[in-house]
Write a protein that holds these residues in place. Structure first.
Motif, PDB file in Angstrom:
ATOM      1  N   GLN A   1       0.853  -1.175   0.000  1.00 24.99           N
ATOM      2  CA  GLN A   1       0.000   0.000   0.000  1.00 24.99           C
ATOM      3  C   GLN A   1       0.892   1.228   0.000  1.00 24.99           C
ATOM      4  O   GLN A   1       1.959   1.210   0.596  1.00 24.99           O
ATOM      5  CB  GLN A   1      -0.872   0.017   1.265  1.00 24.99           C
ATOM      6  CG  GLN A   1      -1.906  -1.088   1.328  1.00 24.99           C
ATOM      7  CD  GLN A   1      -2.960  -0.927   0.253  1.00 24.99           C
ATOM      8  OE1 GLN A   1      -3.338   0.189  -0.083  1.00 24.99           O
ATOM      9  NE2 GLN A   1      -3.406  -2.041  -0.309  1.00 24.99           N
ATOM     10  N   PRO A   2       0.434   2.310  -0.628  1.00 26.72           N
ATOM     11  CA  PRO A   2       1.256   3.518  -0.574  1.00 26.72           C
ATOM     12  C   PRO A   2       1.249   4.177   0.809  1.00 26.72           C
ATOM     13  O   PRO A   2       2.170   4.898   1.144  1.00 26.72           O
ATOM     14  CB  PRO A   2       0.632   4.443  -1.619  1.00 26.72           C
ATOM     15  CG  PRO A   2      -0.673   3.855  -1.991  1.00 26.72           C
ATOM     16  CD  PRO A   2      -0.724   2.447  -1.513  1.00 26.72           C
ATOM     17  N   ARG A   3       0.226   3.911   1.605  1.00 28.87           N
ATOM     18  CA  ARG A   3       0.129   4.606   2.893  1.00 28.87           C
ATOM     19  C   ARG A   3       0.085   3.631   4.054  1.00 28.87           C
ATOM     20  O   ARG A   3      -0.557   2.593   3.984  1.00 28.87           O
ATOM     21  CB  ARG A   3      -1.130   5.475   2.916  1.00 28.87           C
ATOM     22  CG  ARG A   3      -1.016   6.724   2.079  1.00 28.87           C
ATOM     23  CD  ARG A   3      -2.358   7.364   1.878  1.00 28.87           C
ATOM     24  NE  ARG A   3      -3.180   6.613   0.939  1.00 28.87           N
ATOM     25  CZ  ARG A   3      -3.122   6.739  -0.379  1.00 28.87           C
ATOM     26  NH1 ARG A   3      -2.294   7.603  -0.915  1.00 28.87           N
ATOM     27  NH2 ARG A   3      -3.887   6.017  -1.162  1.00 28.87           N
ATOM     28  N   ARG A   4       0.762   4.034   5.129  1.00 26.93           N
ATOM     29  CA  ARG A   4       0.808   3.184   6.313  1.00 26.93           C
ATOM     30  C   ARG A   4      -0.583   2.937   6.870  1.00 26.93           C
ATOM     31  O   ARG A   4      -0.927   1.837   7.262  1.00 26.93           O
ATOM     32  CB  ARG A   4       1.626   3.866   7.416  1.00 26.93           C
ATOM     33  CG  ARG A   4       3.091   3.777   7.176  1.00 26.93           C
ATOM     34  CD  ARG A   4       3.802   4.464   8.306  1.00 26.93           C
ATOM     35  NE  ARG A   4       4.819   5.330   7.746  1.00 26.93           N
ATOM     36  CZ  ARG A   4       5.455   6.261   8.417  1.00 26.93           C
ATOM     37  NH1 ARG A   4       5.182   6.455   9.681  1.00 26.93           N
ATOM     38  NH2 ARG A   4       6.364   6.996   7.831  1.00 26.93           N
ATOM     39  N   ILE A   5      -1.351   4.017   6.918  1.00 29.68           N
ATOM     40  CA  ILE A   5      -2.665   3.922   7.540  1.00 29.68           C
ATOM     41  C   ILE A   5      -3.538   2.892   6.826  1.00 29.68           C
ATOM     42  O   ILE A   5      -4.288   2.150   7.456  1.00 29.68           O
ATOM     43  CB  ILE A   5      -3.326   5.318   7.598  1.00 29.68           C
ATOM     44  CG1 ILE A   5      -4.590   5.306   8.441  1.00 29.68           C
ATOM     45  CG2 ILE A   5      -3.599   5.875   6.228  1.00 29.68           C
ATOM     46  CD1 ILE A   5      -4.373   6.019   9.739  1.00 29.68           C
ATOM     47  N   ALA A   6      -3.357   2.809   5.507  1.00 29.31           N
ATOM     48  CA  ALA A   6      -4.130   1.831   4.738  1.00 29.31           C
ATOM     49  C   ALA A   6      -3.719   0.409   5.096  1.00 29.31           C
ATOM     50  O   ALA A   6      -4.550  -0.497   5.115  1.00 29.31           O
ATOM     51  CB  ALA A   6      -3.946   2.075   3.248  1.00 29.31           C
ATOM     52  N   CYS A   7      -2.432   0.212   5.373  1.00 32.14           N
ATOM     53  CA  CYS A   7      -1.961  -1.116   5.771  1.00 32.14           C
ATOM     54  C   CYS A   7      -2.698  -1.572   7.023  1.00 32.14           C
ATOM     55  O   CYS A   7      -3.173  -2.700   7.104  1.00 32.14           O
ATOM     56  CB  CYS A   7      -0.471  -1.101   6.067  1.00 32.14           C
ATOM     57  SG  CYS A   7       0.538  -0.817   4.636  1.00 32.14           S
TER      58      CYS A   7
ATOM     59  N   ILE B   1       0.987  -8.568  -4.237  1.00 31.51           N
ATOM     60  CA  ILE B   1      -0.055  -7.699  -4.767  1.00 31.51           C
ATOM     61  C   ILE B   1       0.435  -6.263  -4.595  1.00 31.51           C
ATOM     62  O   ILE B   1       0.802  -5.867  -3.490  1.00 31.51           O
ATOM     63  CB  ILE B   1      -1.380  -7.881  -4.002  1.00 31.51           C
ATOM     64  CG1 ILE B   1      -1.777  -9.354  -3.989  1.00 31.51           C
ATOM     65  CG2 ILE B   1      -2.473  -7.027  -4.619  1.00 31.51           C
ATOM     66  CD1 ILE B   1      -2.989  -9.648  -3.135  1.00 31.51           C
ATOM     67  N   VAL B   2       0.490  -5.525  -5.677  1.00 34.50           N
ATOM     68  CA  VAL B   2       0.876  -4.120  -5.570  1.00 34.50           C
ATOM     69  C   VAL B   2      -0.381  -3.291  -5.835  1.00 34.50           C
ATOM     70  O   VAL B   2      -0.886  -3.265  -6.954  1.00 34.50           O
ATOM     71  CB  VAL B   2       1.994  -3.760  -6.564  1.00 34.50           C
ATOM     72  CG1 VAL B   2       2.432  -2.317  -6.383  1.00 34.50           C
ATOM     73  CG2 VAL B   2       3.188  -4.691  -6.362  1.00 34.50           C
ATOM     74  N   ASP B   3      -0.870  -2.679  -4.780  1.00 38.74           N
ATOM     75  CA  ASP B   3      -2.150  -1.973  -4.885  1.00 38.74           C
ATOM     76  C   ASP B   3      -1.918  -0.510  -5.242  1.00 38.74           C
ATOM     77  O   ASP B   3      -0.857   0.046  -4.980  1.00 38.74           O
ATOM     78  CB  ASP B   3      -2.890  -2.093  -3.546  1.00 38.74           C
ATOM     79  CG  ASP B   3      -4.391  -1.837  -3.695  1.00 38.74           C
ATOM     80  OD1 ASP B   3      -4.835  -1.570  -4.831  1.00 38.74           O
ATOM     81  OD2 ASP B   3      -5.112  -1.909  -2.692  1.00 38.74           O
TER      82      ASP B   3
ATOM     83  N   TYR C   1      -0.142  -6.838   9.372  1.00 43.01           N
ATOM     84  CA  TYR C   1       0.438  -5.716   8.665  1.00 43.01           C
ATOM     85  C   TYR C   1       1.838  -5.445   9.200  1.00 43.01           C
ATOM     86  O   TYR C   1       2.191  -5.865  10.306  1.00 43.01           O
ATOM     87  CB  TYR C   1      -0.434  -4.457   8.781  1.00 43.01           C
ATOM     88  CG  TYR C   1      -0.534  -3.884  10.165  1.00 43.01           C
ATOM     89  CD1 TYR C   1       0.429  -2.987  10.636  1.00 43.01           C
ATOM     90  CD2 TYR C   1      -1.579  -4.217  11.011  1.00 43.01           C
ATOM     91  CE1 TYR C   1       0.343  -2.459  11.900  1.00 43.01           C
ATOM     92  CE2 TYR C   1      -1.680  -3.686  12.277  1.00 43.01           C
ATOM     93  CZ  TYR C   1      -0.717  -2.810  12.724  1.00 43.01           C
ATOM     94  OH  TYR C   1      -0.793  -2.285  13.982  1.00 43.01           O
ATOM     95  N   GLN C   2       2.604  -4.768   8.422  1.00 47.57           N
ATOM     96  CA  GLN C   2       3.930  -4.382   8.851  1.00 47.57           C
ATOM     97  C   GLN C   2       4.200  -2.998   8.300  1.00 47.57           C
ATOM     98  O   GLN C   2       4.149  -2.769   7.098  1.00 47.57           O
ATOM     99  CB  GLN C   2       4.964  -5.384   8.331  1.00 47.57           C
ATOM    100  CG  GLN C   2       6.334  -5.159   8.923  1.00 47.57           C
ATOM    101  CD  GLN C   2       7.287  -6.308   8.619  1.00 47.57           C
ATOM    102  OE1 GLN C   2       6.965  -7.212   7.850  1.00 47.57           O
ATOM    103  NE2 GLN C   2       8.459  -6.274   9.198  1.00 47.57           N
ATOM    104  N   ILE C   3       4.427  -2.062   9.206  1.00 53.71           N
ATOM    105  CA  ILE C   3       4.814  -0.725   8.780  1.00 53.71           C
ATOM    106  C   ILE C   3       6.076  -0.362   9.541  1.00 53.71           C
ATOM    107  O   ILE C   3       6.605  -1.182  10.280  1.00 53.71           O
ATOM    108  CB  ILE C   3       3.685   0.308   9.005  1.00 53.71           C
ATOM    109  CG1 ILE C   3       3.239   0.274  10.447  1.00 53.71           C
ATOM    110  CG2 ILE C   3       2.530   0.059   8.069  1.00 53.71           C
ATOM    111  CD1 ILE C   3       2.256   1.374  10.782  1.00 53.71           C
TER     112      ILE C   3
ATOM    113  N   LEU D   1       1.789  -4.316   3.717  1.00 57.94           N
ATOM    114  CA  LEU D   1       2.961  -3.529   4.073  1.00 57.94           C
ATOM    115  C   LEU D   1       3.134  -2.356   3.109  1.00 57.94           C
ATOM    116  O   LEU D   1       2.504  -2.330   2.052  1.00 57.94           O
ATOM    117  CB  LEU D   1       4.212  -4.410   4.123  1.00 57.94           C
ATOM    118  CG  LEU D   1       4.895  -4.886   2.833  1.00 57.94           C
ATOM    119  CD1 LEU D   1       6.182  -5.599   3.198  1.00 57.94           C
ATOM    120  CD2 LEU D   1       4.038  -5.827   2.047  1.00 57.94           C
ATOM    121  N   THR D   2       3.968  -1.405   3.512  1.00 60.17           N
ATOM    122  CA  THR D   2       4.145  -0.251   2.646  1.00 60.17           C
ATOM    123  C   THR D   2       5.133  -0.595   1.533  1.00 60.17           C
ATOM    124  O   THR D   2       5.955  -1.498   1.671  1.00 60.17           O
ATOM    125  CB  THR D   2       4.695   0.953   3.422  1.00 60.17           C
ATOM    126  OG1 THR D   2       5.867   0.537   4.120  1.00 60.17           O
ATOM    127  CG2 THR D   2       3.690   1.485   4.409  1.00 60.17           C
TER     128      THR D   2
END
Lengths: 1151, 115
Positions: free
Chosen positions: A209-215, A275-277, A236-238, A253-254
């Protein structure tokens, strides 16, 4: 009826605590399905009370009727053919498919009943059966509840547009190495595709994900949907947090973090599916990641790659991956009506003016007129930047106060998180939210309930000017893709309306897509990472959309300047270390430098502070209370020092008052979240330095020593974990209802609303919800007392430590230096102008301490001696090192620190050029320093060269140590470090030399160097002289500048200087203070001598020291070297001075 | 109901009426770790995914006592009245059910009745 009888015969009170405890003992024992004290147990008793009330109510409202109807039903059933064998009389109990056996205890109780009944009144058989029945109803109720939830969940999943593609997706993934799933907002791709793969049996799935919060939120949602809410199958892992365990099969993950993982493990063997979202967002990391994965696929035929994108530019992604199959999924948006309402010319803002609020107000009015307030639906307004937001907010607020139908809320990233969070709260009935936002609400923040969107069509975007090495925040028209995205925000929960404040023809003229980030930003970190991943020449790397060559070249040059790459573009040892650090190169350099000296703690703090957003809230800046409270934290040495003070003070407050730090921060207008980020980052840095052996990992845990303390810590941690869990359970369940004056507070009166906020807090405390989760997480992660110790080490720095820290910052930040304009003393405070090498006329950002206190940068009047046209001669010139140069309406320098100019330049600059007698120095081809006395000039230059050499040596030893895995114990000796820091400090603080400092004029720059000279006798002799400062590096004539290159950063006598053309061969008599040598020497010879000659005492000491380590000619080898004299045809071991003497001997005899 | 570490392909329960489908971990009357609790019919059971307690079970469905169709416990698909009945069988034999149930069904879904 039954219960009545019970009440008569014995004293049995269902409400009595004692009676309930007795039942608990029968039904809710340690090993029962429901245990006393568990949450279910509490739920049960709550249910019990409700059920009792329900029964009483029913009993009162006529049971007679029930019975009558019963009979009717019975009569009918006689006529039936198939007998279902149902009981004659209806009982709700028959509808429950569960039964509870407690016969064993009941029997036991029954036996003892005779005795016990006389003493105390235990439950009789009636109570028991009544209770059991309630328990059955409770079990049935909770079964129904859970099943209902599950059924609803499955139904929602089925209703998602992507659901019907479920099997197709799995099939495609099995058949193709790469597929593209394209779907618009609301199609469910982000939550569902990972689940489909999971249930199809794929195991090691990563989703970026591009954003941590989304992870975090996706991991939460998907684990809930895949019925693994309480397991760790989905995690998740940020950066600082992970829920990953060995059982994790699906990890969010980011993009940045995945790249780091690839850096560690080039084949990425830990994953089976990637998966690259959100690939369409085209973030720097994402574009790069795609490139890396593309080349990785060649080696990993088993790897499956799924790109997920909005339906934007799909072909680009598909063709980049060898025409990968594309699955397009329709989105789920409600219809949105678009109204083009271009701003009339008279209301168009001219360049310098504020935005005209009238077009925006008209829309608010129109909504009020057309739509009754009962019809809910909020408004989301997109503007380009913070200034625009506050202009429109102000105007809308006046309208809102007047009509009482709107609550106006700003939304942008520099707001405090609490304020940002308000946009999710609910407006009271009849009132709409008017959220005025930057493009943050376009993708990053999703607000439900928006019905109206107003799109200004503008965005402020960062761009990078490689020539000035400057970031620029400029306003642009948005792209059609962004425009559609903004519009879509109106149709998430129902049909919507989108007002576009531009004409349809404007829309058609917009660029189709936004400019990808890789084309807009500095590529330093990216190139460094590429180098460390061994991806070869960045210019030939197959990016999906290659960045401009100039950008790459600028980055490579910059990395070379920084010492991260060598002249061939290969990674240096410091470079490979910097590539591991997840921060800007300059900050990474600071950390490495800080680890050499005994300044690790403050450097860690400063590095962390400079890597996060400023904790100082902009909105509080003009609040007098906040300014007063901030005053003691300010340091006029520079902003990094203010940040250091702030962090230290905060940790102290944390230690003393724990959660009280929140209030402390509020009073000072500080966003505490940033401080939490700092403390986490700081710790990560520390661990990184330790893992690279740049920091001793002292076993700080007093092993066995304080068992009591450890036990206490353990119980505390347990309690904290419990609190965190409870918080997570109730999180998100409650949204507050906004008050009418919301949005007004904070922005305009952030200090004076203290009382108001205090009140709110108390209210919340009463409800028991006001758990400061950040405080809990902080305590879980950090040991406050340890942290305090670390902080104490960086508190109240002595002026010596401060000087050294400044030097480290300067060297880290180099070449980001600026000098004051020579006329600043005559200008107003607000008009102070500065210059960097590549950009003239920059100003200091108003948040910087130097903006409010510019005098500290001026050369003190009493120290100035005018020297006419050449500028002011003084020993107090200063320069600024800065972290960022960002142009918004003006080019601004932020996070600045000041340092003595001459000293700092000589110690950190990459290129110092001098004339023959060293009275004129040019640094990096843009700053010119002139000293009056050749004697002094020589002394200061030669000291600086010596210090640099020693510094470099220690740094290399330290780095070598880290690369050899920390085995070498004989690394940097503390004594060497101590001596060097002493000398550096002395040099910085006590060098009292008058000089002028100015920027070179264009004309002077043109004719700066003498250029390559024909080989003369003189240069010949000099070439023979080996360089004593840097053994191994030869002194060579510089092929471009002319003169002689003594070290990589110092070139002697290359400046075209008409007056002293021959002074290089002018020898003057000189007495060495150390060895009392007395003879005529040229400046260069003298420098050579000085570099090798030590004071008698020191030399002896050195001998003693090194004697132990390596006996033999240690000291001799340091000063002398083998010199082959062609005349004598002999190898002689001589010092450089002796070589000169020897040669002169031959010259004389030849004559 | 420990999650097995060895990868058995999950057995899936599917309701024949509404299509509701999810993995089940136990079929029978005595789900593990339920102590004194006994089910009065053979049920498809899974661990309650909404409870943090690993030992809480959730009944998904069972077979209709008359037609042996596999149905979920959702009130649109089946009802339990001493035995499990799928809604189709309930409809066929509605008159044998007590009026409380009849009234309830009539009230709940005039739509379903029309079908």
């Amino acid at each position: 009826m039954d219960s009545e009888r019970g009440r008569h015969s014995r004293v049995w009170d269902w409400d009595s605590r004692q009676c309930r405890a007795q039942l608990d003992e029968i039904f809710f024992r340690q090993h029962d399905y429901i245990q006393a004290g568990s949450p279910e147990h509490r739920e049960f008793w709550a249910f019990f009370d409700r059920f009792q009330r329900f029964k009483i109510k029913r009993e009162m409202s006529g049971p007679a009727e029930e019975r009558r109807e019963d009979k009717k039903g019975k009569k009918k059933s006689v006529t039936k053919t198939v007998d279902l064998g149902l009981p004659e009389e209806y009982d709700a109990r028959y509808r429950i498919n569960v039964s509870v056996c407690t016969r064993d205890i009941e029997e036991r109780l029954g036996k003892s009943d005779h005795r016990s009944r006389q003493r105390s009144s235990g439950p009789g058989p009636h109570e028991i059966s009544e209770f059991r029945l309630t328990l059955l109803h409770f079990l049935d109720f909770s079964q129904r509840q859970s099943f209902g939830k599950l059924a609803k969940l499955r139904q929602e999943q089925k209703n998602l547009p992507i659901f019907q593609y479920r099997d197709r997706i799995v099939e495609l993934v099995k058949q193709h190495p790469v597929i593209v799933v394209a779907g618009d907002t609301g199609c469910g791709k982000s939550t569902q595709v990972p689940q489909y793969l999971l249930s199809a049996g794929f195991k090691h799935i990563a989703c970026t994900q591009p954003r941590r919060i989304a992870c975090i939120s996706l991991a939460k949602r998907v684990s809930f949907e895949s019925l693994n809410q309480y397991g760790s199958k989905v995690g998740y892992q940020i950066r600082f947090e992970t829920t990953r365990t060995t059982a994790t099969k699906l990890l969010f993950l980011t993009e940045g973090l995945l790249l780091r993982q690839i850096q560690q493990d080039g084949s990425l063997s830990q994953y089976q599916v990637m998966i690259v979202d959100e690939v369409h967002e085209r973030h720097l990391h994402c574009d790069f990641l795609l490139g890396v994965l593309r080349s990785l696929l060649a080696d990993r035929s088993d790897l499956r790659l799924i790109l997920m994108s909005a339906t934007i530019n799909i072909k680009l992604f598909s063709s980049y991956f060898n025409d990968a199959p594309v699955l397009q999924v329709p989105g789920r948006l409600f219809p949105i009506q678009v109204i083009y309402q271009p701003i009339p010319p008279e209301e168009q803002p001219s360049r310098s003016e504020k935005l005209d609020p009238r077009p925006y107000l008209r829309i608010l009015q129109a909504i009020d007129q057309r739509y009754p307030p009962e019809e809910r639906g909020d408004l989301l307004l997109f503007l380009s930047g913070v200034a625009e937001i506050s202009t429109i907010q102000e105007a809308c607020q006046i309208y809102a106060t007047h009509t009482r139908r709107w609550i106006v809320l700003p939304l942008h990233s520099t707001l405090s998180l609490a304020q940002q969070d308000k946009v999710f709260d609910i407006a009271p009935p009849g009132v709409r939210k008017c959220i005025i936002s930057t493009n943050i609400a376009e993708t990053s923040v999703t607000i439900d309930g928006v019905r109206f969107v107003v799109d200004s069509g503008k965005v402020k975007e960062m761009s990078f000017d490689p020539k000035a090495k400057m970031q620029r925040l400029q306003e642009f028209w948005i792209s059609r893709a962004s425009s559609e995205q903004r519009k879509g925000r109106a149709g998430r929960t129902g049909p919507g309306l989108c007002y576009r404040l531009y004409a349809e023809s404007d829309y058609d003229a917009f660029a189709p897509y936004p400019v990808p980030e890789i084309h807009r930003v500095a590529l330093d970190s990216l190139i460094l990472q590429m180098k460390s991943m061994g991806l070869g020449d960045p210019l030939t790397f197959a990016f999906i959309d290659p960045p401009p060559t100039a950008s790459i070249q600028t980055a490579v040059t910059y990395l070379k300047q920084q010492g991260a790459l060598d002249s061939c573009g290969e990674l240096t040892s410091i470079g490979s270390l910097l590539a591991q650090l997840p921060v800007d190169v300059v900050i990474g350099k600071m950390l490495v430098l800080g680890s050499v000296f005994n300044l690790v703690e403050p450097v860690l703090t400063v590095a962390a502070a400079l890597s996060v957003q400023s904790p100082f809230l902009r909105s509080s800046q003009h609040n007098p209370d906040c300014s007063t409270a901030r005053q003691p934290l300010q340091s006029n040495q520079g902003d990094p020092f203010t940040l250091l003070n702030t962090f230290n003070a905060w940790v102290e407050v944390k230690g003393e008052r724990g959660g009280g730090s929140r209030k402390w921060c509020r009073r000072r207008g500080l966003e505490e979240q940033r401080l939490y980020e700092m403390v986490n980052l700081r710790r990560q840095f520390k661990e990184l330095l330790k893992s690279h052996s740049l920091l001793e990992s002292q076993e700080s845990a007093p092993s066995g020593g304080d068992r009591e303390q450890r036990r206490k810590r353990f119980t505390e941690k347990k309690k904290l974990h419990q609190m965190k869990r409870e918080h997570e359970l109730q999180e998100g369940s409650k949204r507050k209802v906004l008050k009418m004056n919301e949005g007004q507070e904070g922005e305009f009166s952030s200090g004076s609303d203290m009382e108001e906020k205090g009140k709110r807090k108390k209210e919340k405390d009463g409800a028991g919800h006001d758990l400061d989760i950040q405080e809990v997480k902080f305590k879980l992660r950090h040991n406050v007392s340890e942290l305090q110790e670390a902080v104490n080490a960086s508190q109240d720095l002595s002026s010596r430590q401060q000087a050294l820290l400044k030097l480290l910052l300067c060297r880290g930040l180099y070449p980001q230096l600026a000098v004051a304009d020579e006329h600043n003393t005559t200008r107003k405070d607000s008009d102070q102008v500065f210059h960097t090498r590549n950009k003239q006329g920059v100003v200091i950002h108003p948040t910087s301490v130097f903006a409010s206190d510019p005098e500290v940068l001026h050369v003190p009047e009493e120290d100035i001696r005018e020297t006419g046209a050449d500028g002011k001669e003084s020993s107090k010139h200063q320069l600024l090192a800065f972290v960022t140069l960002l142009e918004t309406n003006k080019p601004y320098l932020s996070n600045c620190v000041r340092a003595p100019a001459l000293q700092a330049l000589l110690l950190v600059a990459n290129s110092v050029d001098t004339n023959a007698d060293c009275t004129r120095m040019v640094v990096d081809g843009w700053l010119e320093l002139e000293l009056r006395e050749p004697e002094e000039a020589l002394r200061v230059l030669s000291t600086a060269l010596k210090l640099r050499a020693e510094w470099e040596r220690l740094l290399q030893v330290q780095l070598g140590q880290s690369s050899s895995g920390g085995e070498a114990v004989q690394g940097v000796s503390r004594k060497d470090v101590g001596k060097l820091s002493d000398s550096l400090v002395r040099f910085l603080l006590y060098t009292e030399i008058r000089y002028t400092l100015r920027r070179l004029t264009a004309l002077k720059t043109q004719n700066l160097y003498v250029g390559p000279q024909p080989e003369t006798d003189l240069s010949d002799t000099k070439a023979l002289v080996l360089n004593p400062l840097f053994p191994g590096a030869e002194t060579k004539p510089d092929p471009i500048k002319g003169g002689l290159r003594l070290t990589s950063s110092f070139t002697y006598n290359c400046l075209a200087d008409s007056k002293n053309l021959y002074s290089e061969c002018l020898r003057t008599f000189w007495t060495c203070p150390n060895c009392s040598l007395y003879m005529p020497l040229s400046p260069l010879e003298r420098m050579h001598h000085e570099a090798s000659c030590r004071p008698a005492g020191e030399q002896q000491q050195d001998d003693g020291e090194s004697g132990e380590v390596k006996p033999g000619p240690a000291s001799a080898s340091r000063l002398s070297r083998v010199y082959h004299c062609d005349v004598c045809d002999e190898d002689l071991t001589l010092t450089s001075t002796e070589i000169l003497k020897h040669k002169r001997q031959h010259m004389h005899s030849a004559k | 109901m420990e999650e097995s570490t060895t990868e058995n392909p999950p057995k899936t329960f599917t309701c024949r009426l509404c299509g509701f489908s999810t993995a089940f971990t136990y079929y029978g009357q005595k789900p593990p770790n339920t102590r004194a609790i006994v089910l009065l019919e053979e049920c498809f059971v899974t661990r309650d995914p909404f409870s943090p307690d690993k030992e809480k079970f959730l009944v998904l469905g069972s077979t209709c006592s008359l037609c042996k169709t596999c149905v979920c416990v959702g009130s649109d698909c089946s009802l339990f009245y001493t035995k499990r009945f799928c809604m189709q069988c309930v409809g066929k034999h509605l008159d044998q059910f007590p009026h409380q149930i009849q009234a309830e069904l009539a009230k709940k879904s005039p739509k379903a009745a029309a079908l």
